[in-house]
Design an enzyme around this catalytic site. Structure first.
Site: not given
Length: 478
Positions: A54, A343
């Site tokens: 991303h 994450y």
């Protein structure tokens, strides 16, 4: 004449201090201009590592408003009370390629929302499809690498993708969807996004429901008629520009928040595993043999303000599915469990150990609580086979998607998907192409035949001596 106040006003320099700026750079004993040294030091360090996935993205601010009473299934403070509003920031992104890649690449698209609730930050980390390529987190690095650039040529190489897909049939469902027009036709304003995972919404008495929630664009499905975006093909930032300019002129994009609910006692009866991220919660389209899990609208997200500084307000944003608030808990989904580690770990590498102290993360109220409801026993247990093993559902969901396309969209929509697949398969060596056909034979004999005929026709055309597209030395390899 005495100097005036303006003459005495110090200048802010790159050290962060207010003092006059000197211009001398060196003396006989070496450098002495600390401001030049500081400017160079800052320049050398002003970039941070880009996101592992991303990387290409944009963002905007907005607010979320509760539009329906869902207190019968929810005890989350942010969602209690019709009309209650919560400020938020949203980031849109592509997935696999680097920061300078095109918005329109055939790729998954991300939409992450950080809600600044009174009980801390709550992150919705979503994709534009309600399912994924894998259900075993150990496969994630290989899956991402298979969709990136060839390590030798630095070119996109579909052979790497097909090598992965044929060895991991759970990826077939997502692969078909990605190669349809759903894989390319979008703008950020018309993008719908799905958390994909099952979460638990927990009530004060300890009971809970499995839920899947998503944001449906109020502008309707992306290009319902199957048309492509009317954009400049030479502009890699067309979706970013479209979002920014729309907000600037007051044309605020909005999304309706929906939730699907499954009682844990009913989960084993659904005919598929709700913890398997390669499958979606059926909204009534397909698979036709499985129960429909209806959605329930409960809120509206509106983006109404652009950022002022992209680097500090978007590039430094840090999302994680582990950022939860009291009343919501993760399920046993293995991919979700892995993401809750990966994450924050990626953010510690990318932003540093103090990334939680960034201004966008600060709240007047503390983000750590002991308010979460507790429960001691399961009302029902969702069990799974070994996550790495193929299952008939891996082929069933892909088969049903292929078969429903003419009804769900159009025959032309299905035909374009087959054409896109053929173009992607054809550059591969014969052994890999055969493996692809054999894999799709387990999905649909008709689809396998169409892929074989279409891809081999492309191969034959390129092999002609007079073909302008005849393969040259250095063609795509496995």
């Amino acid at each position: 004449m005495a100097p005036n106040a303006a003459d005495k006003c110090p200048v802010m320099n790159n050290t962060g201090e207010k003092c006059p700026v000197m211009s001398s750079s060196t003396q006989s004993r070496g450098p002495r201009d600390i401001y030049t040294l500081e400017a160079l030091s800052h320049f050398n360090r002003e970039k941070i590592p880009e996101r592992a996935v991303h990387a290409k993205g944009t963002g905007a601010y907005g607010e979320f408003e509760v539009t329906a009473d869902i207190s019968d299934i929810c005890n989350i403070d942010m969602l209690l009370g019709v009309g209650k509003k919560t400020q938020c920031v949203t980031r849109f992104s592509t997935t696999g390629l680097e920061r300078g890649s095109s918005d329109g690449v055939r790729d998954l698209k991300g939409m992450a929302v950080k809600f600044f609730t009174e009980q801390g930050d709550w992150d919705w980390v979503s994709l534009n499809f309600p399912f994924f390529f894998i259900r075993d987190p150990a496969k994630f690095p290989d899956m991402i690498h298979s969709q990136r650039r060839d390590p030798q040529t630095n070119l996109l190489n579909p052979n790497m993708t097909w090598d992965f897909v044929t060895k991991n049939p759970e990826a077939l469902h997502m692969t078909l969807l990605q190669h349809s027009d759903f894989g390319t036709m979008f703008t950020w304003r018309t993008l719908s996004s799905y958390v994909g995972h099952a979460f638990k919404w927990v009530m004060p008495d300890g009971s809970f429901k499995y839920v899947h929630f998503f944001l449906a664009s109020d502008r309707g499905p992306n290009f319902t008629d199957g048309s492509t975006a009317k954009v400049d093909p030479n502009d890699p930032d067309f979706a970013t520009k479209d979002l920014f300019e729309a907000i600037e002129r007051g044309d605020y994009p909005s999304w309706t928040a929906n939730v699907q609910v499954v009682d844990p006692k009913d989960a084993p009866k659904l005919g598929f595993n709700i913890l398997d991220l390669t499958k979606h919660w059926n909204l009534g389209t397909y698979p036709k043999g499985l129960d429909t899990i209806p959605s329930r609208p409960f809120g509206k997200l509106t983006l109404n303000r652009n950022v002022k500084d992209y680097f500090s307000e978007v590039e430094k944003l840090a999302f994680s599915p582990s950022n939860l608030v009291p009343g919501v808990e993760p399920s046993e989904d293995p991919i979700l469990q892995a993401r809750m580690f990966a994450y924050p770990d990626a953010q510690r590498y990318r932003l540093g150990i103090d990334h939680l102290k960034a201004p966008l993360r600060r709240k007047e109220t503390a983000c750590q609580h002991d308010l979460g409801p507790e429960f001691e026993k399961w009302l029902s247990q969702v069990t799974s086979e070994a996550w790495s093993h193929p299952h008939e559902d891996d082929y069933k969901f892909a088969r049903e998607y292929y078969e429903v396309l003419p009804e769900f969209r159009s025959q032309e929509f299905q035909d374009r998907m087959v054409e896109n697949l053929c173009k992607s398969i054809a550059p591969g060596p014969e052994e890999l192409r055969k493996r692809v056909y054999d894999t799709f034979e387990l999905v649909s004999s008709e689809l396998a035949r169409r892929l074989r005929e279409g891809a081999e026709a492309i191969v034959a055309e390129k092999a002609r001596p007079d073909s302008p597209s005849r393969a040259q030395p250095g063609q795509l390899r496995l």
